[in-house]
Motif scaffolding. Sequence first.
Motif, short mmCIF file in Angstrom:
data_model
loop_
_atom_site.label_atom_id
_atom_site.label_comp_id
_atom_site.label_asym_id
_atom_site.label_seq_id
_atom_site.Cartn_x
_atom_site.Cartn_y
_atom_site.Cartn_z
N LYS A 23 -34.08 -15.41 -71.63
CA LYS A 23 -32.71 -15.13 -72.07
C LYS A 23 -31.72 -16.26 -71.78
O LYS A 23 -30.68 -16.34 -72.42
N THR A 24 -32.04 -17.11 -70.80
CA THR A 24 -31.14 -18.23 -70.49
C THR A 24 -31.89 -19.25 -69.65
O THR A 24 -32.87 -18.92 -68.97
N ILE A 25 -31.42 -20.51 -69.67
CA ILE A 25 -31.94 -21.54 -68.79
C ILE A 25 -30.77 -22.26 -68.14
O ILE A 25 -29.67 -22.33 -68.69
N VAL A 26 -31.02 -22.77 -66.93
CA VAL A 26 -30.02 -23.55 -66.20
C VAL A 26 -30.67 -24.88 -65.79
O VAL A 26 -31.07 -25.07 -64.64
N PRO A 27 -30.82 -25.81 -66.73
CA PRO A 27 -31.42 -27.11 -66.40
C PRO A 27 -30.44 -27.98 -65.63
O PRO A 27 -29.32 -28.22 -66.07
N GLN A 28 -30.87 -28.44 -64.48
CA GLN A 28 -30.02 -29.27 -63.62
C GLN A 28 -30.63 -30.67 -63.54
O GLN A 28 -31.84 -30.82 -63.38
N VAL A 29 -29.80 -31.68 -63.70
CA VAL A 29 -30.24 -33.08 -63.65
C VAL A 29 -31.59 -33.26 -64.33
O VAL A 29 -32.52 -33.85 -63.78
N ALA A 30 -31.72 -32.76 -65.54
CA ALA A 30 -33.01 -32.69 -66.22
C ALA A 30 -33.51 -34.07 -66.65
O ALA A 30 -32.79 -34.84 -67.28
N VAL A 31 -34.75 -34.36 -66.30
CA VAL A 31 -35.39 -35.59 -66.77
C VAL A 31 -35.43 -35.59 -68.30
O VAL A 31 -35.92 -34.64 -68.92
N GLY A 32 -34.94 -36.66 -68.91
CA GLY A 32 -35.07 -36.84 -70.35
C GLY A 32 -36.34 -37.60 -70.60
O GLY A 32 -36.34 -38.84 -70.65
N ILE A 33 -37.44 -36.89 -70.77
CA ILE A 33 -38.74 -37.55 -70.83
C ILE A 33 -38.80 -38.52 -72.02
O ILE A 33 -38.48 -38.15 -73.15
N GLY A 66 -30.64 -38.34 -69.33
CA GLY A 66 -31.55 -37.32 -69.85
C GLY A 66 -30.87 -35.97 -70.00
O GLY A 66 -30.99 -35.32 -71.03
N ALA A 67 -30.15 -35.56 -68.96
CA ALA A 67 -29.47 -34.26 -69.01
C ALA A 67 -28.52 -34.19 -70.20
O ALA A 67 -28.46 -33.18 -70.91
N LEU A 68 -27.78 -35.27 -70.44
CA LEU A 68 -26.82 -35.28 -71.54
C LEU A 68 -27.50 -35.43 -72.90
O LEU A 68 -26.95 -34.98 -73.91
N SER A 69 -28.68 -36.03 -72.94
CA SER A 69 -29.37 -36.18 -74.23
C SER A 69 -29.73 -34.82 -74.80
O SER A 69 -29.63 -34.60 -76.02
N TYR A 70 -30.14 -33.88 -73.95
CA TYR A 70 -30.44 -32.52 -74.42
C TYR A 70 -29.17 -31.82 -74.88
O TYR A 70 -29.16 -31.14 -75.91
N PHE A 71 -28.11 -31.98 -74.09
CA PHE A 71 -26.84 -31.34 -74.43
C PHE A 71 -26.33 -31.84 -75.78
O PHE A 71 -25.92 -31.05 -76.64
N LYS A 72 -26.37 -33.15 -75.99
CA LYS A 72 -25.91 -33.73 -77.25
C LYS A 72 -26.75 -33.25 -78.43
O LYS A 72 -26.22 -32.85 -79.48
N ALA A 73 -28.08 -33.29 -78.27
CA ALA A 73 -28.97 -32.90 -79.37
C ALA A 73 -28.81 -31.43 -79.71
O ALA A 73 -28.84 -31.05 -80.89
N HIS A 74 -28.63 -30.58 -78.69
CA HIS A 74 -28.47 -29.16 -78.94
C HIS A 74 -27.24 -28.89 -79.80
O HIS A 74 -27.27 -28.13 -80.77
#
Length: 746
Positions: A330-340, A450-458
């Motif tokens: 139902k939700t995720i809380v990714p913190q300082v996520a590696v942008g593989i 990496g963390a921001l790359s997911y945020f931007k793409a989403h």
Amino acid sequence: MKIKILLALIFLNLMHAQKFYFPKTAVTDSTVLEKQMPQLASKLITQAPLLKLKKTNKLAYLDNLMRLELVAKDYKRSNAALADYRKEFADHNMAGNKFIAYELYSLAKIIEEKEKISFPNALQKAFNKKYESLSDQLITKVGIAVDGDVPVSRKLLKEALNKQKDKDSIDYASALALCKSYLNYKTFSSTKPQIVQLVKLKDQEKFITETKDLRTKNGNTLTITIVRKKENPAPLPVILTNNIYAGPFDSYFGKRAAVYNYVGAVVNTRGKRNSNDENNPFEHESQDIYEVIDWVSKQLWSNGKVGMIGGSYLGFSQWAAVKKLHPALKTIVPQVAVGIGIDYPAQNNIFMSYMLQWINYVTNNKLTDEADFNNFTKWDSINTAWYKSGRSFRALDTISGKPNRIFQRWLDHPGYDQYWQKMVPYKEDFANINIPILTTTGYYDDDQIGALSYFKAHHQYNKNANHYLVMGPYDHGGAQSFGFTFVNGRPIDPVARISIDDLAFSWFDYILKNGKKPALLKDRINFQVMNTNTWKHASTLEKMHTSTLKFYLQNRKGNSSVFNPPAEKSFIKQTVDLKNRDQKDTYHAVSKTDSIKITNSIYFESEVLDKDLIISGNPAGFFNVAINKKDFDTDTYLYQIQPDGKAFLLSTHIVRASYAKDNAVRQLLEPGKIEQIPIKNSIFISKKIEKGSRLVLLVGVNKSPSWQINYGTGKNVSDETIKDSGEPLEIKWYSDSYVEIPIYQE
């Protein structure tokens, strides 16, 4: 500048010149050692090097003072120094430091002497008293905070003593190091076995903990730990963490969720704990986590709702999990996520030497190889040996003495190709992610890009993305735990000192239990403006700033400004000899009190600012360059020179020029031709720049033992050697190049 360096050298020499009596028999006779160490520590407490720290670095002073007083057996004063340290540092969460172990040891020694009882009985009394004073959130971290490595501390003590073999004296620096090694071994060897059992008994009173092995459809084994609060018998939402760092953190992550009144589930990746499968980090998380979510959502203790949390690799895991979204998640809380593939193991397509150290850390055994990972001297020497040798980057694992198939496989994918794309959502995949998400990162976070790359793409591919971002003056650890009082030796604003745990579980309450939205989340973007003690809120990353300021690559003449376009297009020529491995670092004095390293860089400085500015966002822009090779790696730094003359690093950017336009497709440069290199994926920051400051821009070439070296032939950089360097790299940096600095105005 020369005077400053000379004084520092004189002080350093004095530290080593000053000698203290320390008999050679202490190296081999434990009785003599026990007698001599308190005397040595007592002498060090009164010495000038320690007292000087009181003025220049109070945290380091209190840290050293607390340890020395412990060794000197002045337990009350040691506790007082620790209390002062905690006031300064705001030691809210204990994770990542061992101070509570020292505190328990000193308290037990005080009780032992006062009540005339055995040390084990005194330690139990000290533990019970301290444990009862802690909140539920803090008791979950006691096990980690006292988890000192006894064999490693014994080894380090032995090494420190061996340096004193056949000597009857010891210099200040060696004595301080010896005292610290002695204290670690003394503390952990005498407290850890008992405290581990005491923590275990307390946990049994409060929690129900189960460990199981799950079999996946493909026949793989995954070990999972489930933790529930005994007082919560009814089914609850499950907070899942996917953890490659198998060990004490499995229990901690489970207990953390449980004390916030959830079921904590922590699954280890393939090849960890009881799994005999091949350990290939990052590659199978999407598939495996889907099956784990399916299993936990159907257990009797689960109400069918699952959330995920975790930082770094554990943050990456959550993005892997939503590649194929399970209905129960139902939700995720990714913190300082590696942008593989984006910021690790290569940042902007430049592989980092650290990747080999990390691979060994998580694959050497079924848990984590802490001793090898934390042997910084070893890894520094390996990286330096590679750098000095001029061998290909691909030879780094051989130079380390342990060839590594994972390291070699990663090097086979220098572009952001399907190998990396299949691990996490890619482009249109983000359009299918319709669950609410909370991302946290920091201005000093190693995985901020990496963390921001997911945020931007989403947000790019899903216009209705329900995705919030919290960003502040946090490093990689702070953005997944607590906003400490000091980061990188500097104090942060009081308003930024928040509990990331409280924020995350308030979010879970909001999404999974119909609670209130966390008060901090006033808009999609929530960022703390350093040096203002305020939080700001914006609907998009672009709205973090209201205008931009272009900093052109030109040296000021007369009253000219670097913020105005050059009157005439010109260039500054830079030459870098890629063969030179004995190059000495060079520095530029920015004031009477500070300097910055400018090795392989060109220095540009602005005029003094006549008003306050708020820089908010990440620098962008373009470099117009012409080089005599087919490729190079740029290296950019943006500094503030504060009114007091101190330099403050605001943002950095590195990129492989041939991948700057498209991180998936290499586009080599044409020698001699003016080429445009876009500046993307630089480091975000939000900070007030005071009137009277100057901005400094360094642009240059990345050449360091910490990264690959790009020799510019156009071949796979991992295969290039010093023999490919040819003539020195020549770069013409054109004056119409600029770094665009984002500015926020009310």
